[in-house]
Motif scaffolding. Structure first.
Motif: not given
Length: 255
Positions: A42-43, A45-46, A49-50, A53, A81, A84-85, A88
């Motif tokens: 997993t990223d 940082h992303l 961020t998610l 949010e 959002t 997306k989380y 991922h």
């Protein structure tokens, strides 16, 4: 069991321990593997961020709680959002899913029941549909080595017929006959922490199951903690895996 030759060298030494300690260590090993797979795939940082949010969206909805239209608009963005989380975070879950299922199968084969020891009295039960009556016979036990302690022909009473036995170490096939039809069930007598699948589903001729009556393993028995006394291996595994997973994620600062 498929893949047993791969899993045995890893987990078999733990079977020499008390069941509770074996489950604790297995839970820790699996939690470490899952956590590091999650970290590598997993990223972060992303993910952070998610998560930030989503937190902001929750704060906004509280701020505009008197404006339903605005709240619905924020909810829509929050759902996008969140999706997306989830997508991922799903990648490492898919990678670890099959190995974990295989390990669960191995654990169920070794830690769900107490094995039948050589010379220990045990029983086998034929379970029937409601209203079924008559006689059922335990016709043969192969190979020789198991002694039948009561009459081999038993009357069906309250939907079941029970036989008591004991025997030497080994694998045996118990053969039964009901309404002129043959049925069979395997039993393993051993000093190792192992057993055959104790319940065989029949669902034929009024006969539901034939089972070897193993005592269920209770990892927390004797610990003095009332609410977990009757838990099996799965309950214990879930408890410790949650503890270890949450601790490792916090330690590694994963999102």
């Amino acid at each position: 069991m498929v893949f047993e030759s791969i899993i045995d060298p890893i987990f078999a030494p733990l079977l020499k321990m008390p069941i509770l300690w074996a489950i604790i260590l297995i839970s820790l090993i699996i939690a470490v593997i899952i956590t590091f797979v999650y970290k590598w795939m997993t990223d972060q940082h992303l993910m952070k961020t998610l998560k930030d949010e989503m937190k902001n969206f929750r704060d906004e909805m509280k701020q505009f709680k008197e404006e339903p239209k605005k709240v619905m608009e924020i909810q829509k963005r929050a759902m996008q959002t969140n999706m997306k989380y989830m997508m991922h975070s799903m990648k490492p879950t898919l990678v670890t899913f099959i190995p974990i299922i295989i390990i669960f199968g191995w654990l169920n084969t070794h830690l769900a029941y107490i094995p039948i020891m050589p010379g220990q009295e045990f029983s086998t039960t034929a379970m029937f549909e409601e209203g079924v009556t008559g006689m059922i016979t335990l016709t043969e036990i192969t190979p020789k080595g198991v002694e039948l302690l009561i009459n081999n022909t038993q009357e069906i009473v309250d939907g079941k017929a029970v036989w008591r036995l004991k025997g030497d170490a080994g694998e045996y096939l118990l053969e039964y006959e009901f309404n002129e039809k043959p049925y069979s069930q395997e039993v393993l007598i051993t000093e190792e922490r192992e057993y055959k699948e104790p319940i065989k589903k029949i669902k034929e001729n009024g006969l539901n199951t034939i089972q070897i009556n193993h005592e269920k393993a209770k990892p927390f028995a004797g610990t003095g903690i009332p609410w977990v006394q009757n838990w099996g291996w799965l309950g214990a595994y879930i408890l410790f895996s949650i503890i270890f997973s949450m601790s490792l994620r916090k330690l590694l600062k994963l999102h």
